[in-house]
Scaffold this active site. Structure first.
Site, short mmCIF file in Angstrom:
data_model
loop_
_atom_site.label_atom_id
_atom_site.label_comp_id
_atom_site.label_asym_id
_atom_site.label_seq_id
_atom_site.Cartn_x
_atom_site.Cartn_y
_atom_site.Cartn_z
N LEU A 76 -13.45 19.80 71.25
CA LEU A 76 -14.62 20.40 70.61
C LEU A 76 -14.24 21.32 69.45
CD1 LEU A 76 -16.67 21.30 73.80
CD2 LEU A 76 -17.08 19.41 72.22
N ARG A 77 -12.95 21.41 69.11
CA ARG A 77 -12.55 22.31 68.03
C ARG A 77 -13.21 21.89 66.71
NH1 ARG A 77 -7.40 22.67 68.88
NH2 ARG A 77 -7.39 24.75 69.78
N ALA A 78 -13.33 20.59 66.48
CA ALA A 78 -13.93 20.12 65.22
C ALA A 78 -15.38 20.61 65.10
CB ALA A 78 -13.88 18.60 65.15
N ASP A 95 -4.65 19.42 64.63
CA ASP A 95 -6.01 19.74 65.06
C ASP A 95 -6.29 21.24 64.97
OD1 ASP A 95 -8.57 19.20 66.37
OD2 ASP A 95 -7.68 20.21 68.10
N VAL A 116 -15.29 24.40 64.19
CA VAL A 116 -14.86 24.62 62.81
C VAL A 116 -15.93 24.16 61.83
CG1 VAL A 116 -13.17 23.96 61.06
CG2 VAL A 116 -12.41 24.48 63.38
#
Length: 355
Positions: free
Chosen positions: A249-251, A168, A254
């Site tokens: 919420l990293r997606a 991830d 990015v």
């Protein structure tokens, strides 16, 4: 003139603009070069699919970028650098010995078979790639330096996978496959043979395209801060992440950064939902999870524990029912045999069952 020599200065890198059949990988690498805060690119695929060639070619486009390779057997000190504590005590000054992260600043840090690295090294790599800085601490003494680089990690799925937590943290992922198109294979092989026969002449023939692409990278980096995300772009990114059932919420972050980098590379006046859609596959390839099955229409939606208890109760009821009835239909069942009963001291015998 773009830099086409590798860190040893003895052999030119294969031109980025001469790569054949690598459009998704080329786009991901360019986006990570425009905004290194995206977090690097993970390239998954079988051997011989030009993973390292593409990474070296990207480094040749960067103005002052070096191409640094992290070997599998590297220690954490070799990666992040070391501090000379004796010098700090003797001279009252921090003496820092740079590691590979410092050498890769403004360049490309390439990690082959990243899935085989110890987790501690992968954590340090990803921390520096996302933050753009590296901090070395030892016994209360610390040193921080800039470490902005494009992280390119490659892996062969047949040799093992990365833990989901580490997957991830890679910004983008591209999955390569073997080429089964005969004409495309011919074009790839012809380009490679021409490069091997005369690298200088081959690079010279692509110098104009390389220079133009290098200038576009520079301009895109400058244009990043002038581009803002509209509500429509935020909504599209959020919906794509919800549809993919990603964790955290990293997606989203990015995806928004990658969409902005693509808009800057294209020279667009604003970021649009189409930019989000264009980068979504690379953002979600290693984060997508299967959505849970929706409840049946009109069904009684209950907690899994309750459903499990109800199912166990039903099985127990069925077993009791089967044992209480005369089951002549059970093929192969043996007739019960009489067994002599004796009274055990301290145990009250059960009354005989009435027929």
């Amino acid at each position: 003139m773009s830099r086409i020599m590798n860190e040893a200065g003895t052999r030119p890198a294969f031109p980025f603009t001469a790569l054949v059949g690598q459009a998704p990988l080329q786009r991901a690498l360019l986006l990570a070069a425009i905004d290194p805060a995206i977090g690097g690119v993970l390239v998954s695929g079988p051997r011989g699919t030009a993973k390292s060639t593409a990474a070296r070619a990207l480094a040749a486009l960067l103005p002052d970028g070096a191409f640094v390779t992290l070997p599998l057997g590297a220690s954490e000190e070799k990666l992040i650098g070391t501090l000379d504590l004796e010098a700090a005590l003797r001279e009252n000054a921090v003496r820092f010995a740079p590691g590979l992260l410092a050498r890769a600043h403004d360049g490309v840090l390439y990690v082959d078979e990243v899935n085989l690295l110890p987790d501690a090294l992968v954590d340090a790599l990803l921390d520096a790639a996302a933050s753009g800085v590296n901090t070395v601490e030892r016994d209360g003494v610390s040193h921080t330096h800039d470490a902005r680089f494009v992280l390119v990690g490659t892996m062969n799925p047949e040799e093992g996978e990365l833990r989901p937590q580490l997957l991830d943290r890679f910004g983008l992922m591209v999955e390569l496959e073997n080429c089964h198109d005969a004409s495309e294979r011919q074009r790839i092989v012809k380009a490679r043979l021409a490069f091997d026969a005369n690298p200088q002449a081959f690079c010279a023939s692509h110098e104009a395209a390389q220079h133009e692409l290098s200038q576009r990278l520079r301009a895109a980096r400058v244009a990043l801060d002038a581009l803002a995300w509209s509500d429509a772009v935020h909504e599209r990114a959020a919906q794509r992440c919800v549809d993919a059932a990603v964790d955290g919420l990293r997606a989203d972050l990015v995806m928004l950064r990658a969409a902005r980098a693509l808009a800057a590379f294209e020279g667009a006046a604003q970021i649009t939902p189409d930019h989000v859609d264009a980068v979504a596959d690379a953002v979600l390839a290693h984060r997508r999870r299967a959505m849970p099955e929706p409840p049946a229409p009109g069904g009684n939606a209950q907690a899994p524990e309750l459903s499990r208890d109800a199912s166990d109760h039903q099985r127990e009821s069925e077993i009791k029912t089967d044992s209480d009835v005369d089951s002549d239909a059970d093929w192969g069942e043996l007739a019960p045999e009489p067994v002599a009963a004796r009274q055990v001291k301290g145990v009250i015998p059960l009354p005989a069952k009435k027929s």
